[in-house]
Scaffold this active site. Structure first.
Site, PDB file in Angstrom:
ATOM      1  N   GLY A   1       0.822  -1.111   0.027  1.00 12.97           N
ATOM      2  CA  GLY A   1       0.037  -0.033  -0.040  1.00 12.97           C
ATOM      3  C   GLY A   1       0.815   1.307   0.084  1.00 12.97           C
ATOM      4  O   GLY A   1       0.357   2.564   0.379  1.00 12.97           O
TER       5      GLY A   1
ATOM      6  N   TRP B   1       2.071   2.993  -2.535  1.00 17.06           N
ATOM      7  CA  TRP B   1       1.669   3.840  -3.575  1.00 17.06           C
ATOM      8  C   TRP B   1       0.299   4.279  -3.183  1.00 17.06           C
ATOM      9  O   TRP B   1       0.049   5.634  -3.437  1.00 17.06           O
ATOM     10  CB  TRP B   1       1.566   3.148  -5.052  1.00 17.06           C
ATOM     11  CG  TRP B   1       3.090   3.073  -5.692  1.00 17.06           C
ATOM     12  CD1 TRP B   1       4.230   2.707  -5.068  1.00 17.06           C
ATOM     13  CD2 TRP B   1       3.206   2.850  -6.912  1.00 17.06           C
ATOM     14  NE1 TRP B   1       5.196   2.655  -5.871  1.00 17.06           N
ATOM     15  CE2 TRP B   1       4.375   2.697  -7.408  1.00 17.06           C
ATOM     16  CE3 TRP B   1       2.307   2.760  -8.259  1.00 17.06           C
ATOM     17  CZ2 TRP B   1       5.298   2.499  -8.649  1.00 17.06           C
ATOM     18  CZ3 TRP B   1       2.862   2.839  -9.485  1.00 17.06           C
ATOM     19  CH2 TRP B   1       4.289   2.652  -9.479  1.00 17.06           C
TER      20      TRP B   1
ATOM     21  N   ASP C   1      -5.785  -5.397  -5.238  1.00 19.70           N
ATOM     22  CA  ASP C   1      -4.835  -6.164  -5.394  1.00 19.70           C
ATOM     23  C   ASP C   1      -5.139  -7.659  -4.826  1.00 19.70           C
ATOM     24  O   ASP C   1      -6.401  -7.712  -4.451  1.00 19.70           O
ATOM     25  CB  ASP C   1      -3.622  -5.670  -4.207  1.00 19.70           C
ATOM     26  CG  ASP C   1      -2.418  -6.838  -4.403  1.00 19.70           C
ATOM     27  OD1 ASP C   1      -1.349  -6.024  -4.640  1.00 19.70           O
ATOM     28  OD2 ASP C   1      -2.077  -7.892  -4.016  1.00 19.70           O
TER      29      ASP C   1
ATOM     30  N   ASP D   1      -8.502  -9.923  -8.855  1.00 22.00           N
ATOM     31  CA  ASP D   1      -7.426 -10.011  -9.775  1.00 22.00           C
ATOM     32  C   ASP D   1      -7.790  -9.137 -10.827  1.00 22.00           C
ATOM     33  O   ASP D   1      -8.404  -9.169 -11.392  1.00 22.00           O
ATOM     34  CB  ASP D   1      -7.372 -11.508 -10.349  1.00 22.00           C
ATOM     35  CG  ASP D   1      -6.667 -11.907 -11.175  1.00 22.00           C
ATOM     36  OD1 ASP D   1      -5.819 -11.086 -11.820  1.00 22.00           O
ATOM     37  OD2 ASP D   1      -6.352 -13.088 -11.367  1.00 22.00           O
TER      38      ASP D   1
ATOM     39  N   ASP E   1       1.636  -1.085 -10.109  1.00 18.62           N
ATOM     40  CA  ASP E   1       3.246  -1.847  -9.659  1.00 18.62           C
ATOM     41  C   ASP E   1       3.179  -3.153  -9.974  1.00 18.62           C
ATOM     42  O   ASP E   1       4.026  -3.734  -8.927  1.00 18.62           O
ATOM     43  CB  ASP E   1       3.522  -1.075  -8.369  1.00 18.62           C
ATOM     44  CG  ASP E   1       4.972  -1.164  -8.126  1.00 18.62           C
ATOM     45  OD1 ASP E   1       5.921  -1.526  -8.819  1.00 18.62           O
ATOM     46  OD2 ASP E   1       5.226  -1.151  -6.807  1.00 18.62           O
TER      47      ASP E   1
ATOM     48  N   LYS F   1       4.670  -0.536 -14.104  1.00 19.77           N
ATOM     49  CA  LYS F   1       5.695  -1.269 -14.127  1.00 19.77           C
ATOM     50  C   LYS F   1       5.902  -1.927 -15.411  1.00 19.77           C
ATOM     51  O   LYS F   1       4.947  -2.503 -15.947  1.00 19.77           O
ATOM     52  CB  LYS F   1       5.718  -2.118 -12.766  1.00 19.77           C
ATOM     53  CG  LYS F   1       7.242  -2.663 -12.585  1.00 19.77           C
ATOM     54  CD  LYS F   1       7.189  -3.989 -11.909  1.00 19.77           C
ATOM     55  CE  LYS F   1       6.960  -3.926 -10.327  1.00 19.77           C
ATOM     56  NZ  LYS F   1       7.885  -3.270  -9.325  1.00 19.77           N
TER      57      LYS F   1
END
Ligand SMILES: C[S@@+](CC[C@H](N)C(=O)[O-])C[C@H]1O[C@@H](n2cnc3c(N)ncnc32)[C@H](O)[C@@H]1O
Length: 303
Positions: free
Chosen positions: A53, A55, A107, A123, A148, A188
């Site tokens: 957490g 970010w 997440d 997901d 990320d 990312k």
């Protein structure tokens, strides 16, 4: 002096501990923001692959003004609202008030609460998760989507690269659904062979695309960040939630697309399964769509 491990010697690890960030990754987003001014004019953010957490903590701080304002507004309208047992609210006229969250984080793993952040466990490659995000935004669009996401690394480079590509594609599909025109997307990415292809794909939808390695990203990793600014939705292209590569029936999913989706979606989903063939790219109009001549095509697809 006692021995320290490499994490403890890392300046960003220590700084994160000092400030109270849940992970040193916070500095990667802060460095990207320093360079690209990601939060300018942004009042709503979607944080994908957000656990533990850090970010989301950065996003909550950057959006504090809006979040505080939301809380005040909620408190002042509380008396004139009616709340149903499922949490839905309606105003004095009986109209349902869509819930609106400024920071929505998603997440696979559980995440401890952060004030001002709405957490969804799910997901990001699944359609239901994207629907839950759209729902949490209460009819608003986000000014920034960040991701990320990292798969569990196996050490088989091609496989890891593919899995990371799928997370990037899922994040990008989400962005297409929830980003407002002019908004930004950052994700990312493992810098590998097909980076030029990915940059070219992103240029179909964003005016500005770059690949950046922030100083806080460990130099020995291939981790980079794809930074896309000024989202410009393609005319006539409606984003779809189904990914042909992940679908059990590629042909059937593809057949359900509109002509413009057929042109863009297989290209975005990490290349058409039939591979990069120049004749096919010309037939499908991909070279025109990407604004490529022969030289540029060779450089991007054949290297
Ligand atoms: C590097 S961590 C993210 C760190 C986070 N940005 C922070 O600052 O705390 C990568 C996260 O990606 C998540 N992840 C991987 N695959 C995912 C998926 N398919 N859907 C949602 N989350 C996923 C993992 O559970 C993990 O928490």
């Amino acid at each position: 002096m006692g021995k320290t491990n490499s994490d403890q010697r890392d300046v960003y690890y220590r700084k994160a501990k000092e400030i109270g960030y849940r992970a040193r990754s916070a500095f990667k987003l802060l460095h990207c923001d320093e360079k690209y001014k990601l939060f300018d004019g942004v009042d709503t953010v979607v944080d994908l692959c957000s656990a533990p957490g850090s970010w989301s903590q950065v996003c909550a701080v950057k959006l504090e003004e809006y979040i505080t304002q939301d809380r005040k507004e909620m408190a002042s309208t509380q008396e004139s609202m009616f709340m149903f047992p499922n949490g839905a609210q309606c105003d004095a006229t009986g109209k349902i008030i869509p819930q609106r969250h400024r920071v929505v984080s998603v997440d696979l793993q559980d995440m401890s609460p952060i004030p001002g952040v709405h957490i969804i466990k799910g997901d990001i490659t699944e359609e239901d998760t994207i629907k839950a995000i759209i729902n949490a935004l209460g009819g608003h669009k986000a000014g920034l989507v960040v991701c990320d996401g990292a798969p569990d690394v196996t050490g088989f480079h091609n496989f890891d690269e593919f899995m990371q590509g799928q997370l990037l594609y899922a994040a990008f599909s989400t962005a297409l659904n929830v980003l407002r025109p002019g908004g930004s997307f950052i994700s990312k990415i493992f810098k590998a062979r097909h980076i030029n292809l990915i940059l070219a794909q992103m240029k179909l939808f964003f005016s500005f695309v770059d690949c950046y390695k922030p100083p806080s990203s460990r130099p020995d990793s291939c981790e980079h960040f794809l930074v896309c600014k000024d989202f410009k939705p393609v005319e006539g292209f409606t984003p779809c939630l189904k990914n042909p590569i992940l679908s059990k029936n590629y042909e059937r999913t593809l057949a359900s697309y509109t002509p413009i989706q057929k042109k863009y979606v297989p290209l975005l989903a990490c290349g058409d399964l039939s591979g990069w063939d120049k004749k096919e790219a010309i037939d499908k109009g991909l070279m025109d769509a990407l604004g490529l001549n022969d030289d540029a095509f060779e450089k991007i697809f054949m290297t």
